[in-house]
Design a protein around this motif. Structure first.
Motif, PDB file in Angstrom:
ATOM      1  N   PHE A 116      85.997  29.777  23.008  1.00  0.00           N
ATOM      2  CA  PHE A 116      84.984  28.743  22.812  1.00  0.00           C
ATOM      3  C   PHE A 116      83.617  29.191  23.310  1.00  0.00           C
ATOM      4  CE2 PHE A 116      82.804  24.847  24.263  1.00  0.00           C
ATOM      5  CZ  PHE A 116      82.742  24.169  23.069  1.00  0.00           C
ATOM      6  N   ASN A 117      83.570  29.988  24.378  1.00  0.00           N
ATOM      7  CA  ASN A 117      82.302  30.464  24.935  1.00  0.00           C
ATOM      8  C   ASN A 117      81.751  31.666  24.190  1.00  0.00           C
ATOM      9  OD1 ASN A 117      82.411  28.502  26.950  1.00  0.00           O
ATOM     10  ND2 ASN A 117      83.523  29.841  28.354  1.00  0.00           N
ATOM     11  N   LEU A 118      82.585  32.373  23.450  1.00  0.00           N
ATOM     12  CA  LEU A 118      82.143  33.596  22.790  1.00  0.00           C
ATOM     13  C   LEU A 118      80.981  33.358  21.822  1.00  0.00           C
ATOM     14  CD1 LEU A 118      82.563  36.609  22.394  1.00  0.00           C
ATOM     15  CD2 LEU A 118      84.335  36.093  20.705  1.00  0.00           C
ATOM     16  N   PRO A 119      80.964  32.295  20.988  1.00  0.00           N
ATOM     17  CA  PRO A 119      79.800  32.091  20.110  1.00  0.00           C
ATOM     18  C   PRO A 119      78.491  31.880  20.858  1.00  0.00           C
ATOM     19  CG  PRO A 119      81.673  30.814  19.334  1.00  0.00           C
ATOM     20  CD  PRO A 119      82.052  31.350  20.668  1.00  0.00           C
ATOM     21  N   GLY A 129      71.826  32.885  33.012  1.00  0.00           N
ATOM     22  CA  GLY A 129      71.733  31.461  33.297  1.00  0.00           C
ATOM     23  C   GLY A 129      71.598  30.615  32.053  1.00  0.00           C
ATOM     24  N   ALA A 130      70.913  31.142  31.031  1.00  0.00           N
ATOM     25  CA  ALA A 130      70.781  30.373  29.787  1.00  0.00           C
ATOM     26  C   ALA A 130      72.133  30.162  29.128  1.00  0.00           C
ATOM     27  CB  ALA A 130      69.830  31.100  28.833  1.00  0.00           C
ATOM     28  N   ALA A 131      72.983  31.189  29.128  1.00  0.00           N
ATOM     29  CA  ALA A 131      74.317  31.046  28.541  1.00  0.00           C
ATOM     30  C   ALA A 131      75.164  30.065  29.329  1.00  0.00           C
ATOM     31  CB  ALA A 131      75.000  32.406  28.478  1.00  0.00           C
ATOM     32  N   ARG A 132      75.079  30.104  30.663  1.00  0.00           N
ATOM     33  CA  ARG A 132      75.859  29.164  31.482  1.00  0.00           C
ATOM     34  C   ARG A 132      75.384  27.733  31.274  1.00  0.00           C
ATOM     35  NH1 ARG A 132      75.328  33.514  35.119  1.00  0.00           N
ATOM     36  NH2 ARG A 132      73.526  32.519  36.115  1.00  0.00           N
ATOM     37  N   ALA A 133      74.060  27.533  31.187  1.00  0.00           N
ATOM     38  CA  ALA A 133      73.556  26.182  30.944  1.00  0.00           C
ATOM     39  C   ALA A 133      73.984  25.666  29.576  1.00  0.00           C
ATOM     40  CB  ALA A 133      72.029  26.180  31.052  1.00  0.00           C
ATOM     41  N   ARG A 134      73.972  26.543  28.582  1.00  0.00           N
ATOM     42  CA  ARG A 134      74.399  26.130  27.250  1.00  0.00           C
ATOM     43  C   ARG A 134      75.884  25.790  27.237  1.00  0.00           C
ATOM     44  NH1 ARG A 134      73.137  23.473  22.833  1.00  0.00           N
ATOM     45  NH2 ARG A 134      73.940  24.406  20.914  1.00  0.00           N
ATOM     46  N   ALA A 135      76.696  26.563  27.954  1.00  0.00           N
ATOM     47  CA  ALA A 135      78.134  26.295  28.016  1.00  0.00           C
ATOM     48  C   ALA A 135      78.409  24.963  28.697  1.00  0.00           C
ATOM     49  CB  ALA A 135      78.845  27.431  28.744  1.00  0.00           C
ATOM     50  N   VAL A 137      76.609  22.355  28.545  1.00  0.00           N
ATOM     51  CA  VAL A 137      76.314  21.296  27.575  1.00  0.00           C
ATOM     52  C   VAL A 137      77.453  21.143  26.577  1.00  0.00           C
ATOM     53  CG1 VAL A 137      74.731  20.605  25.733  1.00  0.00           C
ATOM     54  CG2 VAL A 137      73.828  21.581  27.844  1.00  0.00           C
ATOM     55  N   LEU A 138      78.043  22.250  26.163  1.00  0.00           N
ATOM     56  CA  LEU A 138      79.071  22.210  25.128  1.00  0.00           C
ATOM     57  C   LEU A 138      80.460  21.869  25.659  1.00  0.00           C
ATOM     58  CD1 LEU A 138      78.039  25.381  23.094  1.00  0.00           C
ATOM     59  CD2 LEU A 138      77.610  23.015  22.483  1.00  0.00           C
ATOM     60  N   HIS A 139      80.722  22.117  26.933  1.00  0.00           N
ATOM     61  CA  HIS A 139      82.086  21.993  27.460  1.00  0.00           C
ATOM     62  C   HIS A 139      82.658  20.578  27.449  1.00  0.00           C
ATOM     63  CE1 HIS A 139      82.447  26.053  29.788  1.00  0.00           C
ATOM     64  NE2 HIS A 139      82.467  26.176  28.482  1.00  0.00           N
ATOM     65  N   PRO A 140      81.899  19.519  27.746  1.00  0.00           N
ATOM     66  CA  PRO A 140      82.518  18.186  27.742  1.00  0.00           C
ATOM     67  C   PRO A 140      83.182  17.876  26.406  1.00  0.00           C
ATOM     68  CG  PRO A 140      80.337  18.091  28.739  1.00  0.00           C
ATOM     69  CD  PRO A 140      80.477  19.456  28.167  1.00  0.00           C
ATOM     70  N   ARG A 141      84.410  17.332  26.492  1.00  0.00           N
ATOM     71  CA  ARG A 141      85.201  16.920  25.327  1.00  0.00           C
ATOM     72  C   ARG A 141      85.666  18.099  24.482  1.00  0.00           C
ATOM     73  NH1 ARG A 141      81.631  12.557  22.294  1.00  0.00           N
ATOM     74  NH2 ARG A 141      83.430  12.685  20.891  1.00  0.00           N
ATOM     75  N   ALA A 142      85.524  19.336  24.991  1.00  0.00           N
ATOM     76  CA  ALA A 142      85.977  20.491  24.202  1.00  0.00           C
ATOM     77  C   ALA A 142      86.651  21.563  25.044  1.00  0.00           C
ATOM     78  CB  ALA A 142      84.808  21.110  23.439  1.00  0.00           C
ATOM     79  N   ARG A 143      86.238  21.746  26.300  1.00  0.00           N
ATOM     80  CA  ARG A 143      86.796  22.840  27.095  1.00  0.00           C
ATOM     81  C   ARG A 143      88.300  22.667  27.317  1.00  0.00           C
ATOM     82  NH1 ARG A 143      85.797  26.946  30.589  1.00  0.00           N
ATOM     83  NH2 ARG A 143      87.278  27.115  32.315  1.00  0.00           N
ATOM     84  N   GLU A 144      88.745  21.449  27.545  1.00  0.00           N
ATOM     85  CA  GLU A 144      90.170  21.214  27.781  1.00  0.00           C
ATOM     86  C   GLU A 144      91.006  21.699  26.596  1.00  0.00           C
ATOM     87  OE1 GLU A 144      93.205  17.444  28.648  1.00  0.00           O
ATOM     88  OE2 GLU A 144      91.047  17.133  28.403  1.00  0.00           O
ATOM     89  N   HIS A 145      90.555  21.427  25.388  1.00  0.00           N
ATOM     90  CA  HIS A 145      91.294  21.862  24.206  1.00  0.00           C
ATOM     91  C   HIS A 145      91.173  23.370  24.001  1.00  0.00           C
ATOM     92  CE1 HIS A 145      90.656  17.537  23.584  1.00  0.00           C
ATOM     93  NE2 HIS A 145      91.791  17.567  22.927  1.00  0.00           N
ATOM     94  N   ALA A 146      90.064  23.959  24.439  1.00  0.00           N
ATOM     95  CA  ALA A 146      89.954  25.423  24.385  1.00  0.00           C
ATOM     96  C   ALA A 146      90.962  26.083  25.315  1.00  0.00           C
ATOM     97  CB  ALA A 146      88.529  25.844  24.742  1.00  0.00           C
ATOM     98  N   VAL A 147      91.192  25.465  26.463  1.00  0.00           N
ATOM     99  CA  VAL A 147      92.214  25.983  27.387  1.00  0.00           C
ATOM    100  C   VAL A 147      93.607  25.858  26.756  1.00  0.00           C
ATOM    101  CG1 VAL A 147      93.305  25.646  29.640  1.00  0.00           C
ATOM    102  CG2 VAL A 147      90.811  25.535  29.416  1.00  0.00           C
ATOM    103  N   TYR A 148      93.892  24.710  26.139  1.00  0.00           N
ATOM    104  CA  TYR A 148      95.168  24.553  25.445  1.00  0.00           C
ATOM    105  C   TYR A 148      95.342  25.619  24.369  1.00  0.00           C
ATOM    106  CZ  TYR A 148      95.463  19.902  27.596  1.00  0.00           C
ATOM    107  OH  TYR A 148      95.536  18.865  28.489  1.00  0.00           O
ATOM    108  N   LEU A 149      94.264  25.925  23.652  1.00  0.00           N
ATOM    109  CA  LEU A 149      94.327  26.954  22.611  1.00  0.00           C
ATOM    110  C   LEU A 149      94.688  28.307  23.205  1.00  0.00           C
ATOM    111  CD1 LEU A 149      93.788  27.998  19.731  1.00  0.00           C
ATOM    112  CD2 LEU A 149      91.379  28.208  20.369  1.00  0.00           C
ATOM    113  N   THR A 150      94.105  28.655  24.345  1.00  0.00           N
ATOM    114  CA  THR A 150      94.406  29.939  24.977  1.00  0.00           C
ATOM    115  C   THR A 150      95.879  30.021  25.377  1.00  0.00           C
ATOM    116  OG1 THR A 150      92.149  30.093  25.806  1.00  0.00           O
ATOM    117  CG2 THR A 150      93.797  31.479  26.864  1.00  0.00           C
ATOM    118  N   VAL A 151      96.382  28.974  26.014  1.00  0.00           N
ATOM    119  CA  VAL A 151      97.787  28.981  26.436  1.00  0.00           C
ATOM    120  C   VAL A 151      98.711  29.054  25.225  1.00  0.00           C
ATOM    121  CG1 VAL A 151      99.558  27.636  27.621  1.00  0.00           C
ATOM    122  CG2 VAL A 151      97.243  27.721  28.551  1.00  0.00           C
ATOM    123  N   THR A 152      98.388  28.318  24.169  1.00  0.00           N
ATOM    124  CA  THR A 152      99.220  28.336  22.965  1.00  0.00           C
ATOM    125  C   THR A 152      99.250  29.711  22.330  1.00  0.00           C
ATOM    126  OG1 THR A 152      98.712  25.999  22.569  1.00  0.00           O
ATOM    127  CG2 THR A 152      99.552  27.272  20.705  1.00  0.00           C
TER     128      THR A 152
END
Length: 492
Positions: A116-119, A129-135, A137-152
């Protein structure tokens, strides 16, 4: 974003549906994705093995470099989504310019939201710092499912590796060996042939080549969906298309407008709406709704704080409260709560006991069966009961071999060996067991000489029974001698 060039339909999706969109993207552009993946992954694997010279270390380095190999896949998918599928050379040439490569191989190597962070790094060209700040912003409502994707995908990769190793077992025509197939994963043999080591390494490379592009595509689709939610890309696309349709219909709209102007030219100057009086429709509707038949009732229960001094039994204590905390009331509340919990626990235990008795009572009524499994009288179509065998199995087999009946002699040795293993060694071989199942159990439970002899006997029996290639009489006589020295002493 050039929304007019999109090759996919953008709309707000749930996270799981977005990841399914990634699978659809990979199915559509799988040829350029697999081409660029193999163009980078296979040469890198060959160069690393040439430099390192050890398969295990090479595979570990390839696993560690996965963030590097993910970038060409994302570059192809990111360009293809906007209608431009890049060539292999253009993709590889863009790889050195991607930011965040060192960070993804070190600090963020074990980030479970890596796909999810690669794009953010590769497509938005952000770093630090710009990449971390952007991440963030994008993580809410999406990071949890990205973690599920990695485990799957990790579990899916393991499943593919195990499936390929199991396929080796299925396609091996020889007898069971520990250094092949699934057994090589759990108990590797040091003297494995080089060609088999290459085969095992190829299984891992195939598993990664199948799962990793899917992992990148699903993470990229999750990223696109999050951007759509935050920046309303779907609305932008819809408005652009609406604008295009409006431009194409401009002449028709102008003609319709002129016609409307001409029509309104003959309408009187002003028309006043009648004022709503007592007999108007809105007033009549309100009067009808006041009838009893249209009344609605609803019971609502909610918690309300009653203040200190409240008790269930003596309400006069509220007046005697000195403003402090009522420990007596609190204690009674805890007591009532614990009593309710105890009654609930007692009811659950009674229900569990009734269920257990109802399920196991028929078996208790029929009596408890013996724990020792009953030996099967027939294995592989052979009668292995001791009473069905001659008193001296090796001598009887030698006599059959001397008469030229080598196949019958080997069958007698095989029957006798199975009878000894089942009745003396207490090997639990069911009626559905195969010859390889028997060999596995013997290698695990019996001494090494017994396992080695049974392997030679089974191989000779299979060649004589199935391939019509019986061994020479001298080799068959040697098997009789081995039977006497390994299996016969314990039966005396």
């Amino acid at each position: 974003m050039e929304a007019d060039r999109l090759a996919i339909r953008l709309r707000r999706r749930g996270p799981w549906e977005a990841m399914d969109l990634g699978c659809a993207m990979l199915r559509r552009w799988w040829r350029p994705v697999i081409t660029v993946w193999l163009a980078l992954y296979l040469p890198a694997a060959g160069v690393l093995y040439f430099l390192i010279g050890h398969f295990g270390v090479t595979l570990f380095v390839l696993w560690w470099l996965k963030p590097l190999f993910d970038r060409p896949v994302l570059h192809v998918l990111g360009s293809a989504v906007f209608g431009n599928v890049p060539t292999v050379w253009a993709t590889l040439r863009a790889l050195p310019r991607t930011p965040g490569l060192i960070a993804s191989l070190t600090l963020y190597r074990f980030d479970f939201a890596r796909s999810f962070n690669l794009p953010v790094w590769h497509l938005e060209n952000l770093r630090g710092g710009a990449a971390r700040a952007r991440a963030r912003v994008l993580h809410p409502r999406a990071r949890e499912h990205a973690v599920y994707l990695t485990v799957t995908c990790v579990l899916l990769e393991v499943a593919v590796v195990f499936s390929l190793f199991g396929l080796i077992d299925l396609l091996t025509p020889d007898i069971y060996e520990r250094n092949r197939g699934l057994a090589a994963i759990f108990s590797p043999v040091p003297d494995t042939p080089p060609w088999l080591t290459w085969l095992h390494s190829a299984c891992y490379l195939v598993a990664v080549s199948v799962v990793e592009p899917l992992y990148v595509a699903a993470g990229f689709a999750l990223y696109l969906n999050r951007r759509t939610q935050l920046e309303a890309w779907d609305l932008e696309v819809a408005l652009r298309r609406l604008n295009e349709r409006t431009a194409r219909a401009a002449s028709v709209g102008l003609a319709a407008g002129l016609a409307l102007l001409l029509a309104f030219a003959g309408v009187p100057g002003s028309v006043h709406a009648a004022q709503a009086g007592p007999g108007s429709a809105p007033e009549q509707i309100r009067e009808i709704l006041k009838e009893k038949e249209f009344e609605q009732y609803r019971d609502v229960r909610k918690w309300r704080y009653t203040g200190p001094g409240f008790t269930w039994e003596n309400k006069d204590k509220r007046s005697r409260n000195d403003g402090g905390f009522e420990w007596e009331n609190f204690g009674r509340f805890v007591a009532e709560l614990m009593r309710a919990l105890m009654w609930g626990l007692a009811g659950a235990l009674i229900a569990a006991a009734v269920y257990y008795l109802a399920r196991h009572w028929p078996g208790w009524q029929r009596g408890v069966a013996s724990k020792r499994p009953v030996a099967a009288p027939v294995l592989f179509g052979m009668d292995i009961r001791p009473e069905s065998l001659p008193p001296n199995v090796p001598d009887a087999a030698r006599a059959l071999i001397a008469e030229g009946r080598v196949r019958d002699g080997l069958g007698l040795l095989y029957r006798g060996a199975l009878s000894v293993l089942v009745h003396r060694e207490q090997l639990n071989l069911g009626t559905g067991a195969t010859e390889n199942d028997c060999l596995r159990l013997v290698h695990r439970r019996c001494p090494a000489p017994t396992g080695a002899y049974l392997s030679r006997l089974v191989l000779a029996w299979q060649q004589a029974a199935y391939a019509e290639r019986p061994p020479a009489p001298a080799a068959a006589a040697e098997l009789c001698t081995g039977w006497s020295s390994i299996l016969a002493p314990a039966t005396a």
